[in-house]
Write a protein that holds these residues in place. Structure first.
Motif, PDB file in Angstrom:
ATOM      1  N   GLY A  32      17.624  54.778  47.570  1.00 33.33           N
ATOM      2  CA  GLY A  32      17.872  54.411  46.186  1.00 33.33           C
ATOM      3  C   GLY A  32      19.312  54.536  45.727  1.00 33.33           C
ATOM      4  O   GLY A  32      19.608  54.325  44.562  1.00 33.33           O
ATOM      5  N   GLU A  33      20.227  54.871  46.626  1.00 32.32           N
ATOM      6  CA  GLU A  33      21.630  55.039  46.249  1.00 32.32           C
ATOM      7  C   GLU A  33      22.464  53.914  46.841  1.00 32.32           C
ATOM      8  O   GLU A  33      22.351  53.600  48.014  1.00 32.32           O
ATOM      9  CB  GLU A  33      22.157  56.376  46.751  1.00 32.32           C
ATOM     10  CG  GLU A  33      21.461  57.556  46.127  1.00 32.32           C
ATOM     11  CD  GLU A  33      21.990  58.871  46.643  1.00 32.32           C
ATOM     12  OE1 GLU A  33      23.082  58.888  47.244  1.00 32.32           O
ATOM     13  OE2 GLU A  33      21.308  59.870  46.454  1.00 32.32           O
ATOM     14  N   LYS A  34      23.316  53.318  45.989  1.00 37.91           N
ATOM     15  CA  LYS A  34      24.194  52.251  46.469  1.00 37.91           C
ATOM     16  C   LYS A  34      25.237  52.829  47.414  1.00 37.91           C
ATOM     17  O   LYS A  34      25.789  53.885  47.174  1.00 37.91           O
ATOM     18  CB  LYS A  34      24.886  51.578  45.294  1.00 37.91           C
ATOM     19  CG  LYS A  34      23.959  50.750  44.444  1.00 37.91           C
ATOM     20  CD  LYS A  34      24.678  50.141  43.267  1.00 37.91           C
ATOM     21  CE  LYS A  34      25.613  49.078  43.761  1.00 37.91           C
ATOM     22  NZ  LYS A  34      26.197  48.274  42.678  1.00 37.91           N
ATOM     23  N   LYS A  35      25.504  52.117  48.491  1.00 36.25           N
ATOM     24  CA  LYS A  35      26.494  52.557  49.474  1.00 36.25           C
ATOM     25  C   LYS A  35      27.761  51.707  49.421  1.00 36.25           C
ATOM     26  O   LYS A  35      28.828  52.167  49.774  1.00 36.25           O
ATOM     27  CB  LYS A  35      25.914  52.470  50.881  1.00 36.25           C
ATOM     28  CG  LYS A  35      24.617  53.215  51.053  1.00 36.25           C
ATOM     29  CD  LYS A  35      24.858  54.620  51.468  1.00 36.25           C
ATOM     30  CE  LYS A  35      23.557  55.272  51.846  1.00 36.25           C
ATOM     31  NZ  LYS A  35      23.228  56.416  51.088  1.00 36.25           N
ATOM     32  N   VAL A  47      33.199  50.705  50.660  1.00 40.56           N
ATOM     33  CA  VAL A  47      32.208  51.767  50.548  1.00 40.56           C
ATOM     34  C   VAL A  47      32.491  52.525  49.256  1.00 40.56           C
ATOM     35  O   VAL A  47      33.632  52.838  48.936  1.00 40.56           O
ATOM     36  CB  VAL A  47      32.285  52.722  51.764  1.00 40.56           C
ATOM     37  CG1 VAL A  47      31.333  53.875  51.604  1.00 40.56           C
ATOM     38  CG2 VAL A  47      31.996  51.966  53.042  1.00 40.56           C
ATOM     39  N   LEU A  48      31.450  52.810  48.491  1.00 38.04           N
ATOM     40  CA  LEU A  48      31.610  53.525  47.229  1.00 38.04           C
ATOM     41  C   LEU A  48      31.952  54.994  47.483  1.00 38.04           C
ATOM     42  O   LEU A  48      31.565  55.570  48.510  1.00 38.04           O
ATOM     43  CB  LEU A  48      30.342  53.413  46.394  1.00 38.04           C
ATOM     44  CG  LEU A  48      29.988  51.991  45.956  1.00 38.04           C
ATOM     45  CD1 LEU A  48      28.667  51.990  45.202  1.00 38.04           C
ATOM     46  CD2 LEU A  48      31.072  51.400  45.096  1.00 38.04           C
ATOM     47  N   HIS A  54      26.892  57.585  57.472  1.00 38.84           N
ATOM     48  CA  HIS A  54      27.041  56.247  58.037  1.00 38.84           C
ATOM     49  C   HIS A  54      26.538  55.194  57.052  1.00 38.84           C
ATOM     50  O   HIS A  54      25.487  55.344  56.458  1.00 38.84           O
ATOM     51  CB  HIS A  54      26.245  56.159  59.338  1.00 38.84           C
ATOM     52  CG  HIS A  54      26.256  54.801  59.938  1.00 38.84           C
ATOM     53  ND1 HIS A  54      27.365  54.272  60.548  1.00 38.84           N
ATOM     54  CD2 HIS A  54      25.296  53.860  60.016  1.00 38.84           C
ATOM     55  CE1 HIS A  54      27.078  53.064  60.987  1.00 38.84           C
ATOM     56  NE2 HIS A  54      25.823  52.793  60.672  1.00 38.84           N
ATOM     57  N   VAL A  55      27.299  54.125  56.885  1.00 33.80           N
ATOM     58  CA  VAL A  55      26.887  52.991  56.061  1.00 33.80           C
ATOM     59  C   VAL A  55      26.596  51.831  56.996  1.00 33.80           C
ATOM     60  O   VAL A  55      27.459  51.407  57.763  1.00 33.80           O
ATOM     61  CB  VAL A  55      27.995  52.602  55.049  1.00 33.80           C
ATOM     62  CG1 VAL A  55      27.586  51.385  54.248  1.00 33.80           C
ATOM     63  CG2 VAL A  55      28.299  53.765  54.132  1.00 33.80           C
ATOM     64  N   SER A  56      25.369  51.319  56.947  1.00 32.34           N
ATOM     65  CA  SER A  56      24.969  50.266  57.874  1.00 32.34           C
ATOM     66  C   SER A  56      25.624  48.938  57.530  1.00 32.34           C
ATOM     67  O   SER A  56      26.036  48.699  56.392  1.00 32.34           O
ATOM     68  CB  SER A  56      23.446  50.101  57.862  1.00 32.34           C
ATOM     69  OG  SER A  56      23.032  49.621  56.610  1.00 32.34           O
TER      70      SER A  56
END
Length: 67
Positions: A32-35, A47-48, A54-56
């Motif tokens: 539920g969290e924006k990356k 990336v925020l 890790h951000v996919s």
């Protein structure tokens, strides 16, 4: 008619499962969290600051990583 504890657990589990499947099919992050800064119409470019770990790659796709 009163529900038993087992019936309530089954109902809650089914609801959580359907919610998770819906988030997955909609392309929303499971936590539920924006990356990234991706929106439905525009792909992400960064990336925020709050994103941890890790951000996919799918988080950068338009419509795939927005929340």
């Amino acid at each position: 008619m009163a529900q038993t504890k087992f019936d309530r657990q089954v109902e809650e589990t089914a609801e959580a499962l359907m919610f998770g499947i819906g988030r997955f099919l909609a392309g929303r992050p499971m936590d539920g969290e924006k990356k990234t800064d991706a929106t439905f119409w525009r792909p992400g470019t960064r990336v925020l600051p709050k994103a941890e770990g890790h951000v996919s790659r799918s988080s950068y796709r338009a419509g795939g990583g927005s929340a």
